[in-house]
Design an enzyme around this catalytic site. Sequence first.
Site, PDB file in Angstrom:
ATOM      1  N   ARG A  95      -8.357  22.598 -48.620  1.00  0.00           N
ATOM      2  CA  ARG A  95      -7.497  23.643 -49.200  1.00  0.00           C
ATOM      3  C   ARG A  95      -8.399  24.795 -49.615  1.00  0.00           C
ATOM      4  O   ARG A  95      -9.203  24.680 -50.535  1.00  0.00           O
ATOM      5  CB  ARG A  95      -6.744  23.078 -50.409  1.00  0.00           C
ATOM      6  CG  ARG A  95      -5.820  24.077 -51.101  1.00  0.00           C
ATOM      7  CD  ARG A  95      -4.637  24.436 -50.245  1.00  0.00           C
ATOM      8  NE  ARG A  95      -3.593  25.086 -51.021  1.00  0.00           N
ATOM      9  CZ  ARG A  95      -3.064  26.281 -50.714  1.00  0.00           C
ATOM     10  NH1 ARG A  95      -3.517  26.967 -49.680  1.00  0.00           N
ATOM     11  NH2 ARG A  95      -2.097  26.784 -51.440  1.00  0.00           N
ATOM     12  N   GLY A  96      -8.262  25.925 -48.934  1.00  0.00           N
ATOM     13  CA  GLY A  96      -9.187  27.027 -49.107  1.00  0.00           C
ATOM     14  C   GLY A  96      -9.323  27.544 -50.522  1.00  0.00           C
ATOM     15  O   GLY A  96     -10.433  27.727 -51.026  1.00  0.00           O
ATOM     16  N   GLU A  97      -8.221  27.746 -51.206  1.00  0.00           N
ATOM     17  CA  GLU A  97      -8.287  28.340 -52.540  1.00  0.00           C
ATOM     18  C   GLU A  97      -8.942  27.420 -53.559  1.00  0.00           C
ATOM     19  O   GLU A  97      -9.438  27.876 -54.591  1.00  0.00           O
ATOM     20  CB  GLU A  97      -6.883  28.728 -53.019  1.00  0.00           C
ATOM     21  CG  GLU A  97      -5.960  27.564 -53.299  1.00  0.00           C
ATOM     22  CD  GLU A  97      -4.596  28.010 -53.795  1.00  0.00           C
ATOM     23  OE1 GLU A  97      -4.067  27.351 -54.713  1.00  0.00           O
ATOM     24  OE2 GLU A  97      -4.060  29.006 -53.274  1.00  0.00           O
ATOM     25  N   ASP A  98      -9.008  26.125 -53.253  1.00  0.00           N
ATOM     26  CA  ASP A  98      -9.648  25.166 -54.167  1.00  0.00           C
ATOM     27  C   ASP A  98     -11.150  25.050 -53.941  1.00  0.00           C
ATOM     28  O   ASP A  98     -11.929  24.993 -54.896  1.00  0.00           O
ATOM     29  CB  ASP A  98      -9.039  23.769 -53.980  1.00  0.00           C
ATOM     30  CG  ASP A  98      -7.637  23.653 -54.555  1.00  0.00           C
ATOM     31  OD1 ASP A  98      -7.189  24.616 -55.200  1.00  0.00           O
ATOM     32  OD2 ASP A  98      -7.005  22.610 -54.354  1.00  0.00           O
ATOM     33  N   THR A  99     -11.555  24.995 -52.684  1.00  0.00           N
ATOM     34  CA  THR A  99     -12.930  24.542 -52.402  1.00  0.00           C
ATOM     35  C   THR A  99     -13.714  25.401 -51.415  1.00  0.00           C
ATOM     36  O   THR A  99     -14.892  25.146 -51.196  1.00  0.00           O
ATOM     37  CB  THR A  99     -12.890  23.107 -51.836  1.00  0.00           C
ATOM     38  OG1 THR A  99     -12.107  23.094 -50.629  1.00  0.00           O
ATOM     39  CG2 THR A  99     -12.310  22.134 -52.842  1.00  0.00           C
ATOM     40  N   ARG A 100     -13.094  26.416 -50.814  1.00  0.00           N
ATOM     41  CA  ARG A 100     -13.770  27.155 -49.744  1.00  0.00           C
ATOM     42  C   ARG A 100     -15.074  27.787 -50.202  1.00  0.00           C
ATOM     43  O   ARG A 100     -16.074  27.784 -49.484  1.00  0.00           O
ATOM     44  CB  ARG A 100     -12.849  28.244 -49.180  1.00  0.00           C
ATOM     45  CG  ARG A 100     -13.460  28.976 -47.971  1.00  0.00           C
ATOM     46  CD  ARG A 100     -12.618  30.167 -47.541  1.00  0.00           C
ATOM     47  NE  ARG A 100     -11.269  29.797 -47.186  1.00  0.00           N
ATOM     48  CZ  ARG A 100     -10.909  29.345 -45.976  1.00  0.00           C
ATOM     49  NH1 ARG A 100     -11.835  29.189 -45.048  1.00  0.00           N
ATOM     50  NH2 ARG A 100      -9.657  29.037 -45.722  1.00  0.00           N
ATOM     51  N   GLY A 156      -8.154  36.436 -32.970  1.00  0.00           N
ATOM     52  CA  GLY A 156      -6.946  36.698 -32.212  1.00  0.00           C
ATOM     53  C   GLY A 156      -6.108  35.463 -31.928  1.00  0.00           C
ATOM     54  O   GLY A 156      -4.962  35.584 -31.513  1.00  0.00           O
ATOM     55  N   GLU A 211      -2.055  19.514 -40.717  1.00  0.00           N
ATOM     56  CA  GLU A 211      -3.360  19.059 -40.222  1.00  0.00           C
ATOM     57  C   GLU A 211      -3.513  17.559 -40.442  1.00  0.00           C
ATOM     58  O   GLU A 211      -3.910  16.820 -39.540  1.00  0.00           O
ATOM     59  CB  GLU A 211      -4.495  19.786 -40.949  1.00  0.00           C
ATOM     60  CG  GLU A 211      -4.724  21.209 -40.523  1.00  0.00           C
ATOM     61  CD  GLU A 211      -5.851  21.857 -41.324  1.00  0.00           C
ATOM     62  OE1 GLU A 211      -5.921  23.095 -41.307  1.00  0.00           O
ATOM     63  OE2 GLU A 211      -6.634  21.133 -41.966  1.00  0.00           O
TER      64      GLU A 211
END
Length: 306
Positions: A28-33, A61, A95
Site C-alpha cells: 500500500r503506497g501511502e503506508d510504506t512506499r 503509458g 493484486e
Amino acid sequence: MASSSSASHSVPASMSQSWNYDVFLSFRGEDTRRNFVDHLYKDLVQQGIQTYKDDETLPRGERIGPALLKAIQESRIALVVFSQNYADSSWCLDELAHIMECVDTRGQIVEPVFYHVDPSDLRKLKRKYGEAFGEHSVGENKHKVESWRKALEKAGNLSGWVIDENSHEAKCIKEIVGTISSRLPSLFTNVNKDLIGIETRLQDLKSKLEIQSGGVRFIGIWGVGGGGKTTLASAAYVEISHLFEGCCLLENIREESSKQGLKKLQENFLSLVLKTKDVVVGSEIEGRGMIERLLCRCSRIACLVW
C-alpha cells in the site's frame, strides 16, 4: 520482531514456469512506499534480485491494472507487505486475489510481511481490515468482497515476518532479502552441471570446502590448460555463493593486475562484495586495510579468483 518465513509451496514438475521477475512487490503506497518498502526494494535490487515495483518498473503509458496483473503472473515470488491500510485499496486486494490464484495455477511462492498488523487481522477481518471491508461491502466493488476475503484469509494463515514497534526494521529487511535470495538459486540452472563427469568433481570440491563447518578455506585447483579448472570453479561458485553475506568472482587476476595495478583489483573486490560502485582505494596499503576490516566484519565471504 521478525519471524523467519516459511511460506513456500511445493511445486510439481508439471508446473515449471519461465519467469521474467524474481519478485513481485505488493504494498500500500501511502503506508510504506517512502519508508519500509523503499529500503526493502533497494536491498533486493542490490542483492541482484529482479524485483517488480510499480513506480520503478511500470512502462510509461501502460494501464496500471492489466500491467500489474501480468507482472504478477511473470514473477516467481510474491512479496506482500500487509500494512494497516492495505485493505483500503481495491487495487491491492485485486493484486492479492490474483497472487493467490497464481499460487494454485502457476506454483507461485508467497512471502508475507505483516507490517504493524497482526495476521489475525487478515484472517478475521479485525480492526482496520474489518473497517475497510465494511465500506467495500456497500460500495461499487461489493461483488468482489468474497474473493478478497478468501485471499486475505489464505494469506493470514501463511507464516511470514511480523514487524511491530519493537522490531529493528534494518535487521528485518536483511532477513527478508536473505530468505528471498536463498530461495532463488535452487530455481536457477547451473549451465555447467550437464557436462560429463563434472557432477562427481563438483561434489568432491564442495566436500573439501566444508562450508558448514565455519573457519576459513583456501582451495587451489591445479592442472593443465583447458582441463576444466575454470568450469569446475564456476559451477561451484554458482551453487554456493548464495550462502554467503558477500561474494565475488575475479577473472584473469594476473593479467588484470599487470594492466591496471593492484589498486584497481582491490577496488573491484570491495565493490563486488559490498555491492556498490563507489569504492575508491587511495593506495595498495589502504586497500589491504579496507579488505582486512571488511573480512573481520563479515562472517561469510566467498571469493573465486583465477
